[in-house]
Design a protein around this motif. Structure first.
Motif, PDB file in Angstrom:
ATOM      1  N   VAL A  18       0.950  -1.095   0.025  1.00  0.00           N
ATOM      2  CA  VAL A  18      -0.029   0.100  -0.048  1.00  0.00           C
ATOM      3  C   VAL A  18       1.030   1.228   0.035  1.00  0.00           C
ATOM      4  O   VAL A  18       2.120   1.138   0.602  1.00  0.00           O
ATOM      5  CB  VAL A  18      -0.951  -0.049   1.245  1.00  0.00           C
ATOM      6  N   VAL A  20       0.649   5.172   1.048  1.00  0.00           N
ATOM      7  CA  VAL A  20      -0.209   6.191   1.875  1.00  0.00           C
ATOM      8  C   VAL A  20       0.638   7.361   2.048  1.00  0.00           C
ATOM      9  O   VAL A  20       1.699   7.363   2.380  1.00  0.00           O
ATOM     10  CB  VAL A  20      -0.575   5.381   3.226  1.00  0.00           C
ATOM     11  N   LEU A  26      -4.934   6.732   1.620  1.00  0.00           N
ATOM     12  CA  LEU A  26      -4.514   5.641   0.750  1.00  0.00           C
ATOM     13  C   LEU A  26      -4.514   6.008  -0.640  1.00  0.00           C
ATOM     14  O   LEU A  26      -5.650   6.550  -1.211  1.00  0.00           O
ATOM     15  CB  LEU A  26      -5.646   4.345   1.035  1.00  0.00           C
ATOM     16  N   LYS A  29      -2.650   0.640  -3.869  1.00  0.00           N
ATOM     17  CA  LYS A  29      -2.484  -0.525  -3.651  1.00  0.00           C
ATOM     18  C   LYS A  29      -2.042  -1.535  -4.625  1.00  0.00           C
ATOM     19  O   LYS A  29      -2.783  -1.553  -5.688  1.00  0.00           O
ATOM     20  CB  LYS A  29      -3.261  -0.905  -2.513  1.00  0.00           C
ATOM     21  N   GLY A 111      -0.784  -3.103  13.130  1.00  0.00           N
ATOM     22  CA  GLY A 111      -2.109  -2.805  12.291  1.00  0.00           C
ATOM     23  C   GLY A 111      -3.293  -3.143  13.113  1.00  0.00           C
ATOM     24  O   GLY A 111      -4.179  -2.150  13.219  1.00  0.00           O
ATOM     25  N   PHE A 292      -6.841  -2.362  11.562  1.00  0.00           N
ATOM     26  CA  PHE A 292      -6.275  -2.283  10.248  1.00  0.00           C
ATOM     27  C   PHE A 292      -5.496  -3.596   9.642  1.00  0.00           C
ATOM     28  O   PHE A 292      -5.088  -4.319  10.847  1.00  0.00           O
ATOM     29  CB  PHE A 292      -5.223  -1.270  10.133  1.00  0.00           C
ATOM     30  N   TYR A 296      -1.585  -2.205   6.313  1.00  0.00           N
ATOM     31  CA  TYR A 296      -1.573  -0.820   6.827  1.00  0.00           C
ATOM     32  C   TYR A 296      -0.982  -0.563   8.267  1.00  0.00           C
ATOM     33  O   TYR A 296      -0.298   0.407   8.540  1.00  0.00           O
ATOM     34  CB  TYR A 296      -3.188  -0.322   6.841  1.00  0.00           C
ATOM     35  N   ALA A 299       2.556   0.226   6.951  1.00  0.00           N
ATOM     36  CA  ALA A 299       2.541   2.058   6.395  1.00  0.00           C
ATOM     37  C   ALA A 299       2.506   2.590   7.699  1.00  0.00           C
ATOM     38  O   ALA A 299       3.291   3.754   7.621  1.00  0.00           O
ATOM     39  CB  ALA A 299       1.366   2.250   5.718  1.00  0.00           C
ATOM     40  N   LEU A 318      -7.304   7.564   7.469  1.00  0.00           N
ATOM     41  CA  LEU A 318      -6.957   6.176   6.891  1.00  0.00           C
ATOM     42  C   LEU A 318      -8.087   5.121   6.641  1.00  0.00           C
ATOM     43  O   LEU A 318      -8.302   4.601   5.590  1.00  0.00           O
ATOM     44  CB  LEU A 318      -5.799   5.421   7.751  1.00  0.00           C
ATOM     45  N   ILE A 322      -9.582   3.855   3.188  1.00  0.00           N
ATOM     46  CA  ILE A 322      -9.764   2.515   2.856  1.00  0.00           C
ATOM     47  C   ILE A 322     -10.937   2.093   2.666  1.00  0.00           C
ATOM     48  O   ILE A 322     -11.283   1.406   1.369  1.00  0.00           O
ATOM     49  CB  ILE A 322      -9.475   1.388   4.118  1.00  0.00           C
TER      50      ILE A 322
END
Length: 329
Positions: A18, A20, A26, A29, A111, A292, A296, A299, A318, A322
């Motif tokens: 991904v 970001v 985002l 991806k 995440g 997440f 993510y 990220a 975020l 998404i």
């Protein structure tokens, strides 16, 4: 101008990447093949990750110079030496010095709680538990493989089901619908025909783990042996989490737990027995889905590495991006 980070979740079958921006939007991806470092080797890992990064940049029309950091969570890269070797694979690229490598379990943990403390229980074919406290200390429990552990896993459920069916066949165990259903599942004439198929690996550990939904189904229909297997599975998963909670000195504190993996499709039948073990540590338990997905989490860790504050506004951004993301390429 905005800058960006890349997170990668490299598993045994596929890799999710991904892109970001540092406010939590985002941008792009993509997916490439497995980047399990031990299974695929360094050059294959490098090739797949560079392919994925290239796709992200092309789809978003963003130059590589705008990437502040890249965080790779890779299966088979849990040791510091492995992580250093993976980073070195990119020393001849413009990403040199901008890459962090960790295990795929770590980014799942990050995440699940948006980089905050908590415990994840992962149960699919295998089972493992990780947790992190306020000081950032990470500990694990389980994950020793199907020969030496994996209690609470899909494989453990399936193996217990086959054992119960064989004990029924022998007359040394209680009667169970598992015997007939497993016989039908593998197109056998009699359950004892499963023995050579297992030992010759024609029925491998993945196929054994795939019996787990059948066990949950029969437990819901009142098959006593299946109910016992499900209870024991919840207990074993709870013991994994309890061990991690004890190591992190969570006694009396709020314990946040996230459940990850295919076994938890049936989480309602497991949560009570997981909680029962954790109540020995603290009465303040919350068990939820991850906030997440692991990519993510990677990220977010990339953002932390460039000193971006992970606050409620960024996380809301975020989450919304998404949910509303439309991939036009």
């Amino acid at each position: 101008m905005a800058t960006f980070v890349i997170g990668a979740d490299g598993g045994g079958t596929k890799t999710e990447l991904v892109l970001v921006d540092v406010t939590g939007n985002l941008v792009s991806k993509t997916r490439v093949a497995s980047t399990n470092y031990q299974a695929m080797g360094g050059q294959k890992v490098r090739q797949e990750l560079l392919t994925g990064i290239g796709r992200l940049l092309k789809k978003s029309n963003i130059p590589a110079s705008k990437i502040d950091h890249l965080f790779f969570g890779l299966a088979g890269a849990g040791r510091k030496r492995d992580q250093e070797e993976v980073r070195a694979l990119f020393n001849d690229t413009e990403y040199k010095g901008k890459i962090t490598v960790e295990s795929d379990a770590i980014i799942a943990l990050e995440g699940a709680f948006a980089t905050e403390p908590g415990i994840i229980i992962i149960s699919g074919t295998g089972a493992i538990c990780f947790g992190k406290n306020e000081e950032g200390r990470v500990v694990r429990s389980g994950g020793w493989g199907y020969l030496l552990g994996d209690e609470g896993s899909g494989y453990s459920i399936g193996r217990s089901a086959i054992v119960a069916a064989l004990q029924d066949f022998d007359g040394r165990g209680e009667k169970t619908e598992l015997r007939q259903r497993i016989t039908q599942n593998f197109n056998l004439n009699s359950i004892d025909e499963i023995i050579p198929l297992v030992y010759q690996n024609k029925i491998d550990r993945v196929k054994i783990a795939n019996l787990a939904p059948l066990v949950f189904e029969l437990a819901q229909r009142g098959d006593a042996k299946s109910e016992e297997i499900v209870r024991n599975t919840g207990r074993d998963l709870g013991l994994l989490a309890k061990a991690v909670a004890q190591k992190l000195n969570f006694a009396g504190e709020e314990i946040k737990v996230a459940l990850i993996g295919s076994v938890f499709i049936q989480k309602e039948t497991l949560v009570n027995n997981i909680s029962k073990e954790l109540y020995e540590i603290s009465w303040n338990i919350s068990i939820n889905d991850p906030m997440f997905q692991p990519a993510y989490g990677a990220a977010l860790m990339a953002m932390k590495n460039v000193r971006v504050e992970i606050n409620e506004g960024l996380l809301a951004n975020l989450k919304n991006s998404i949910q509303n993301f439309v991939d036009l390429n």
